[in-house]
Design an enzyme around this catalytic site. Structure first.
Site, PDB file in Angstrom:
ATOM      1  N   GLU A  23      12.219  49.408   3.085  1.00 48.85           N
ATOM      2  CA  GLU A  23      11.270  49.224   4.169  1.00 48.85           C
ATOM      3  C   GLU A  23      11.869  49.705   5.479  1.00 48.85           C
ATOM      4  OE1 GLU A  23       9.371  45.347   4.188  1.00 48.85           O
ATOM      5  OE2 GLU A  23      10.062  44.986   2.136  1.00 48.85           O
ATOM      6  N   ASP A  69       5.470  38.223  -6.529  1.00 48.47           N
ATOM      7  CA  ASP A  69       6.888  38.438  -6.237  1.00 48.47           C
ATOM      8  C   ASP A  69       7.350  37.310  -5.325  1.00 48.47           C
ATOM      9  OD1 ASP A  69       7.006  39.814  -3.244  1.00 48.47           O
ATOM     10  OD2 ASP A  69       5.252  40.483  -4.368  1.00 48.47           O
TER      11      ASP A  69
END
Length: 299
Positions: A99, A8
């Site tokens: 997150e 990623d």
């Protein structure tokens, strides 16, 4: 179970993804957006490079919505609009990167989960596959993961590193077993390339990927039928304790003590073993059921 390597990337990585492809990456997940204010200036170029290297391309959005359903929907629409603009195929996955940094996680599991589901539902209604990315600890402690997996199937992209620094290949002795895992991000420095390394455990490029059995179930089934891990044993109490009723406390896969115990002289089977915080430990069931070998006696 497929184990497909991928990376990623964000604006911290180059526009050309050739070196990742040459190192074995078959797909890439590109950071596209954040909040309702940021679009990656290199996302389009990274997508083009990935296609030139015959890599599958997915995208992720860095969430800022916390537990707000209205903000979650707004961010999802912003994400989808940009994904369409740069040409992400609707055969691919759009991931919500939720997150602790940038999100309020103090409103409880249900509130956070409700907002995440609202985001993912917007993505799904736009015709894409919807996924959720987060760290193993946050997924276990701050998100009602079972509700998300029930609604979206195997859609979890989990981050959990055996150690910080370079890791070339995943060590499944450290796999963060939980429901619905489709991708495991196992390092932030894959093969010394300063890029996150991922292993895809379900082939998300197949049209029926989202309705397959959960990875946790597949992993457990495979482990149970593996003769090298099918070991019986009897638990006994540490010698420092004189109470014969003493129960042995278990650790989770990250080495933290849990509220779970096994009684002395109980029968069990070992499904895996690894070193946790310097001690050899046996896996007795789920990711939260690891017991120190010094407290156990094999038959």
């Amino acid at each position: 179970m497929p184990k497909i390597a991928g990376v990623d990337v964000s604006a911290y990585q180059p526009s050309s993804l050739t070196k990742y492809h040459n190192s074995g990456a078959k797909y890439v997940i590109i950071k596209a957006t954040e909040g309702t204010w940021y679009t990656s200036p290199v996302a389009s170029a990274q997508l083009k490079s990935a296609h030139q290297n015959h890599m599958y391309v997915h995208a992720y959005h860095y969430a800022n919505f916390g537990s707000s359903v209205s903000r979650a929907k707004a961010e999802a629409k912003y994400f989808v609009k940009f994904a369409k603009k740069i040409g992400i195929s609707k055969k691919r996955w759009l991931w919500c990167d939720w997150e602790q940094q940038g999100n309020n996680v103090n409103d409880g599991k249900n509130a956070s989960t409700k907002a995440i589901i609202a985001f993912m539902s917007e993505v799904k209604s736009a015709g894409y596959h919807a996924g959720l990315y987060s760290g193993a600890s946050l997924l276990r402690n701050n998100i009602n993961l079972s509700a998300i997996v029930k609604k979206f199937g195997d859609c979890v992209w989990v981050a959990s590193y055996a150690t910080m620094g370079r890791i070339d290949n995943p060590n499944f002795g450290y796999f963060p077993s939980m429901d619905g895992v489709a991708i495991w991000q196992f390092t932030d420095n894959w093969r010394g390339l300063n890029v996150d390394g991922n292993v895809m455990l379900i082939d998300l490029h197949e049209s029926k990927a989202s309705v397959k059995p959960s990875v946790k179930a597949e992993t457990k089934k495979a482990t149970q039928t593996s003769s090298e891990h099918k070991i019986s044993g009897t638990a006994y109490a540490p010698l420092i304790h004189n109470d014969p009723k003493w129960k042995i406390r278990l650790r989770d896969g990250d080495g933290h003590w849990t509220s779970q115990y096994i009684p002395t002289n109980s029968k069990w089977k070992v499904f895996a073993e690894k070193t946790i915080k310097g001690e050899k430990c046996y896996k007795l069931g789920t990711d939260k059921q690891w017991a120190s070998a010094k407290y156990l006696k094999l038959l």
